[in-house]
Design an enzyme around this catalytic site. Sequence first.
Site, mmCIF file in Angstrom:
data_model
loop_
_atom_site.group_PDB
_atom_site.id
_atom_site.type_symbol
_atom_site.label_atom_id
_atom_site.label_comp_id
_atom_site.label_asym_id
_atom_site.label_seq_id
_atom_site.Cartn_x
_atom_site.Cartn_y
_atom_site.Cartn_z
ATOM 1 C CB CYS A 68 -0.480 -0.203 1.000
ATOM 2 S SG CYS A 68 -1.771 1.331 1.152
ATOM 3 C CG HIS A 156 -2.222 -1.637 -9.903
ATOM 4 N ND1 HIS A 156 -2.712 -0.563 -9.184
ATOM 5 C CD2 HIS A 156 -1.119 -2.327 -8.730
ATOM 6 C CE1 HIS A 156 -2.577 -0.803 -7.304
ATOM 7 N NE2 HIS A 156 -1.475 -1.749 -6.976
ATOM 8 C CD GLU A 205 -7.310 1.800 -2.722
ATOM 9 O OE1 GLU A 205 -7.348 0.346 -2.643
ATOM 10 O OE2 GLU A 205 -7.016 3.132 -2.784
ATOM 11 C CB CYS A 214 -4.843 3.939 -5.474
ATOM 12 S SG CYS A 214 -4.051 2.046 -4.818
ATOM 13 N N GLY A 217 -1.569 2.339 -7.320
ATOM 14 C CA GLY A 217 -2.283 2.896 -8.096
ATOM 15 C C GLY A 217 -1.416 3.710 -9.411
HETATM 16 N N1 LIG Z 1 -6.711 -1.933 -2.366
HETATM 17 C C1 LIG Z 1 -5.537 -2.399 -2.124
HETATM 18 C C2 LIG Z 1 -4.575 -2.210 -1.052
HETATM 19 C C3 LIG Z 1 -4.345 -0.466 -0.983
HETATM 20 C C4 LIG Z 1 -3.804 -0.126 -1.959
HETATM 21 C C5 LIG Z 1 -3.297 1.394 -1.298
HETATM 22 N N2 LIG Z 1 -4.429 2.216 -0.725
HETATM 23 C C6 LIG Z 1 -2.719 2.452 -2.193
HETATM 24 O O1 LIG Z 1 -2.304 3.608 -1.671
HETATM 25 O O2 LIG Z 1 -1.029 1.957 -2.274
HETATM 26 C C7 LIG Z 1 -5.057 -3.781 -2.979
HETATM 27 O O3 LIG Z 1 -5.961 -4.858 -2.866
HETATM 28 O O4 LIG Z 1 -4.123 -3.834 -3.172
#
Ligand SMILES: N[C@H](CCC[C@H](N)C(=O)O)C(=O)O
Length: 271
Positions: A68, A156, A205, A214, A217
């Site tokens: 994250c 992703h 997400e 994100c 992301g």
């Molecule tokens: N939803 C993401 C985890 C949080 C990533 C996001 N909040 C960031 O800032 O990278 C996943 O399931 O891989």
Amino acid sequence: MQGLGNDFVVFDGVRQQIEVDAALVQRLADRRFGIGCDQILLVEPPRSPDTDFYYRIFNADGSEVEQCGNGARCFARFVRDQGLSDRTVIPVGTAAGAIRLYLEADGQVRVDMGAPVFTPSRLPFAADAETPDATYPLDIAGKIYQIGAVSMGNPHAVLLVDDVSTAPVATLGPLLEQHPRFSRRVNVGFMQIVTPAAIRLRVYERGAGETLACGTGACAAVVSGRQRGLLAERVQVTLPGGTLRIDWAGQGQSVWMTGPAVRVFDGEIEH
Ligand SMILES: N[C@H](CCC[C@H](N)C(=O)O)C(=O)O
């Protein structure tokens, strides 16, 4: 804590023993019946000699995930504010490997997110073979979309759109998040290229739905854009919650993310 509006409840698992399960995460993440957040972050003692801490991430749906980005910046701010570290360079272990957090003099945090991974099986993403630009045709509800597929430790899928404000995030996001060719689901980025050095991005997400920002992301979108030959080495990524700076010098190199990390409140939980 919040990083461009992507918000977190962060627990000190160094000074206290914390057991987290999906039910507890779902309850705490609930914005009406709990505290409310996109992800829960755990600060734990190191698991390898070259790191100061271990960093665990749970999505609001209770799923534990590998990485994250916005959370990593908030992790650095948290361990400093809580007196768990007095360093300005903090090596941290994660399920996706070690990352390094840099607390900058201007209050921003810079993160060495490591090198992106394109091998489909490591995302995981079911594909016959890796393509040079890491894009693949994908049938979503009977229509074929060209998606970029890349891992920043977490998976992703990146789609190009003309205008993020009219992108089908609410409809296509969940369909792609749950697509059977992503056996552990996937984060879905909708990228509008403004110039080779500036993009607009919205992210649906995995395990949390659309968030205001994100970090992984943003990294994945820039990497996918560069693999397609559309972006420069340094890109300003403007998300609904604000702007991140992403630097990637190319294949095999680390992706660098720079942005804010803000403390919202401290608290204690009766259990
Ligand atoms: N939803 C993401 C985890 C949080 C990533 C996001 N909040 C960031 O800032 O990278 C996943 O399931 O891989």
